[in-house]
Write a protein that holds these residues in place. Structure first.
Motif, PDB file in Angstrom:
ATOM      1  N   UNK A  82      45.153   4.240  73.244  1.00  0.00           N
ATOM      2  CA  UNK A  82      45.492   5.634  73.577  1.00  0.00           C
ATOM      3  C   UNK A  82      46.997   5.877  73.494  1.00  0.00           C
ATOM      4  N   UNK A  83      47.776   4.943  74.043  1.00  0.00           N
ATOM      5  CA  UNK A  83      49.237   5.077  74.017  1.00  0.00           C
ATOM      6  C   UNK A  83      49.736   5.088  72.579  1.00  0.00           C
ATOM      7  N   UNK A  84      49.237   4.162  71.785  1.00  0.00           N
ATOM      8  CA  UNK A  84      49.643   4.096  70.384  1.00  0.00           C
ATOM      9  C   UNK A  84      49.308   5.369  69.644  1.00  0.00           C
ATOM     10  N   UNK A  85      48.143   5.895  69.933  1.00  0.00           N
ATOM     11  CA  UNK A  85      47.728   7.120  69.287  1.00  0.00           C
ATOM     12  C   UNK A  85      48.586   8.301  69.713  1.00  0.00           C
ATOM     13  N   UNK A  86      49.059   8.289  70.947  1.00  0.00           N
ATOM     14  CA  UNK A  86      49.861   9.400  71.458  1.00  0.00           C
ATOM     15  C   UNK A  86      51.363   9.268  71.167  1.00  0.00           C
ATOM     16  N   UNK A  87      51.899   8.081  71.330  1.00  0.00           N
ATOM     17  CA  UNK A  87      53.356   7.955  71.349  1.00  0.00           C
ATOM     18  C   UNK A  87      53.999   7.185  70.208  1.00  0.00           C
ATOM     19  N   UNK A  88      53.284   6.311  69.552  1.00  0.00           N
ATOM     20  CA  UNK A  88      53.879   5.639  68.408  1.00  0.00           C
ATOM     21  C   UNK A  88      54.399   4.246  68.663  1.00  0.00           C
ATOM     22  N   UNK A  89      55.042   3.727  67.681  1.00  0.00           N
ATOM     23  CA  UNK A  89      55.426   2.327  67.576  1.00  0.00           C
ATOM     24  C   UNK A  89      56.540   1.884  68.523  1.00  0.00           C
ATOM     25  N   UNK A  90      57.274   2.755  69.108  1.00  0.00           N
ATOM     26  CA  UNK A  90      58.481   2.365  69.849  1.00  0.00           C
ATOM     27  C   UNK A  90      58.230   1.489  71.066  1.00  0.00           C
ATOM     28  N   UNK A  91      56.994   1.437  71.584  1.00  0.00           N
ATOM     29  CA  UNK A  91      56.715   0.643  72.775  1.00  0.00           C
ATOM     30  C   UNK A  91      56.321  -0.800  72.473  1.00  0.00           C
ATOM     31  N   UNK A  92      55.954  -1.127  71.252  1.00  0.00           N
ATOM     32  CA  UNK A  92      55.480  -2.475  70.938  1.00  0.00           C
ATOM     33  C   UNK A  92      56.517  -3.554  71.248  1.00  0.00           C
ATOM     34  N   UNK A  93      57.742  -3.433  70.778  1.00  0.00           N
ATOM     35  CA  UNK A  93      58.705  -4.499  71.078  1.00  0.00           C
ATOM     36  C   UNK A  93      58.926  -4.693  72.581  1.00  0.00           C
ATOM     37  N   UNK A  94      59.006  -3.618  73.325  1.00  0.00           N
ATOM     38  CA  UNK A  94      59.238  -3.727  74.772  1.00  0.00           C
ATOM     39  C   UNK A  94      58.067  -4.428  75.459  1.00  0.00           C
ATOM     40  N   UNK A 153      49.775  -8.871  77.050  1.00  0.00           N
ATOM     41  CA  UNK A 153      50.805  -8.073  76.379  1.00  0.00           C
ATOM     42  C   UNK A 153      50.708  -8.100  74.847  1.00  0.00           C
ATOM     43  N   UNK A 154      50.359  -9.242  74.270  1.00  0.00           N
ATOM     44  CA  UNK A 154      50.174  -9.287  72.815  1.00  0.00           C
ATOM     45  C   UNK A 154      49.054  -8.340  72.398  1.00  0.00           C
ATOM     46  N   UNK A 155      47.928  -8.432  73.104  1.00  0.00           N
ATOM     47  CA  UNK A 155      46.793  -7.574  72.791  1.00  0.00           C
ATOM     48  C   UNK A 155      47.151  -6.104  73.017  1.00  0.00           C
ATOM     49  N   UNK A 156      47.897  -5.836  74.067  1.00  0.00           N
ATOM     50  CA  UNK A 156      48.346  -4.474  74.339  1.00  0.00           C
ATOM     51  C   UNK A 156      49.213  -3.955  73.191  1.00  0.00           C
ATOM     52  N   UNK A 157      50.147  -4.796  72.742  1.00  0.00           N
ATOM     53  CA  UNK A 157      51.035  -4.392  71.650  1.00  0.00           C
ATOM     54  C   UNK A 157      50.255  -4.142  70.359  1.00  0.00           C
ATOM     55  N   UNK A 158      49.307  -5.019  70.054  1.00  0.00           N
ATOM     56  CA  UNK A 158      48.495  -4.829  68.847  1.00  0.00           C
ATOM     57  C   UNK A 158      47.609  -3.595  69.000  1.00  0.00           C
ATOM     58  N   UNK A 159      47.112  -3.359  70.204  1.00  0.00           N
ATOM     59  CA  UNK A 159      46.290  -2.165  70.455  1.00  0.00           C
ATOM     60  C   UNK A 159      47.082  -0.885  70.225  1.00  0.00           C
ATOM     61  N   UNK A 160      48.348  -0.906  70.618  1.00  0.00           N
ATOM     62  CA  UNK A 160      49.201   0.251  70.354  1.00  0.00           C
ATOM     63  C   UNK A 160      49.284   0.481  68.851  1.00  0.00           C
ATOM     64  N   UNK A 161      49.492  -0.585  68.109  1.00  0.00           N
ATOM     65  CA  UNK A 161      49.590  -0.471  66.648  1.00  0.00           C
ATOM     66  C   UNK A 161      48.284   0.032  66.040  1.00  0.00           C
ATOM     67  N   UNK A 162      47.162  -0.456  66.563  1.00  0.00           N
ATOM     68  CA  UNK A 162      45.875   0.017  66.064  1.00  0.00           C
ATOM     69  C   UNK A 162      45.704   1.508  66.370  1.00  0.00           C
ATOM     70  N   UNK A 163      46.102   1.895  67.565  1.00  0.00           N
ATOM     71  CA  UNK A 163      46.006   3.306  67.939  1.00  0.00           C
ATOM     72  C   UNK A 163      46.892   4.209  67.104  1.00  0.00           C
ATOM     73  N   UNK A 164      48.010   3.667  66.639  1.00  0.00           N
ATOM     74  CA  UNK A 164      48.921   4.440  65.787  1.00  0.00           C
ATOM     75  C   UNK A 164      48.238   4.953  64.533  1.00  0.00           C
TER      76      UNK A 164
END
Length: 187
Positions: free
Chosen positions: A151-163, A15-26
């Motif tokens: 991909x998620x970060x690139x598509x949807x943005x920062x709102x999913x990281x905390x969850x 989950x940490x890596x997933x959250x950081x990956x979202x941020x990188x994708x952003x």
């Protein structure tokens, strides 16, 4: 631990890596398959590597602590889980610059997101069944979730990281609690 528990553990650790990956994708102008795979390989290999290091290090002294190993597992996983939940509840600042996937930028992310895998590796040595499978599964799940995160970060943005961080933390706490309850005979 069975396959279900191992998979849940692997997802929680990732989950940490997933959250950081979202941020990188952003911050990527375009999240290509190559970019997603690069991030996934960094995170997946570091997660598996750190879990292996923790497993091997704990193997040196696991025989001496078998009487209370379930408490160590519970404390380690709960500590990491609480840390992840707290991280998910804090507000994160956004970075407006383009994401670099060069080693100088990615290595600190990979190390930072895999510290919990080191502790999980120690925990796996104490459990003593399915550790190698768990380590491989942690690496694979982290690779896949990191690619998805980009991909998620690139598509949807920062709102999913905390969850994602909160969910990962809660899962780690629940797994630690389950192991403690099983070893103390409560369940």
């Amino acid at each position: 631990m069975g396959l279900t528990e191992l998979t849940i553990l692997a997802v929680a650790v990732a989950m940490d890596a997933f959250a950081v990956s979202i941020c990188l994708g952003l911050n990527m102008k375009r999240a290509t398959l190559k970019n997603a795979l690069t991030v996934g390989l960094y995170f997946g290999s570091f997660q598996a590597g750190m879990a292996l290091i923790g497993y091997l290090a704990a193997g040196l002294f696991a025989g001496r602590i078998e009487a209370y190993d379930h408490w160590i597992v519970f404390i380690l996983l709960s500590f990491l889980g609480v840390k992840m939940v707290i991280g998910g509840l804090r507000k994160k600042e956004e970075n407006d610059e383009e994401t670099s996937l060069r080693p100088g930028r990615m290595l600190p992310y990979a190390v930072a997101t895999s510290i919990d895998a080191l502790a999980v590796g120690v925990s796996l040595a104490l459990i003593a069944s399915g550790a190698v499978s768990a380590i491989v599964l942690i690496g694979i799940v982290t690779l896949v979730l990191s690619m998805i995160g980009v991909k998620v970060g690139n598509l949807f943005g920062m709102r999913f990281r905390p969850a994602a961080e909160i969910a990962g933390g809660v899962i780690l706490i629940l797994i630690g609690t389950k192991i403690l309850l099983e070893h103390t005979g409560i369940i």
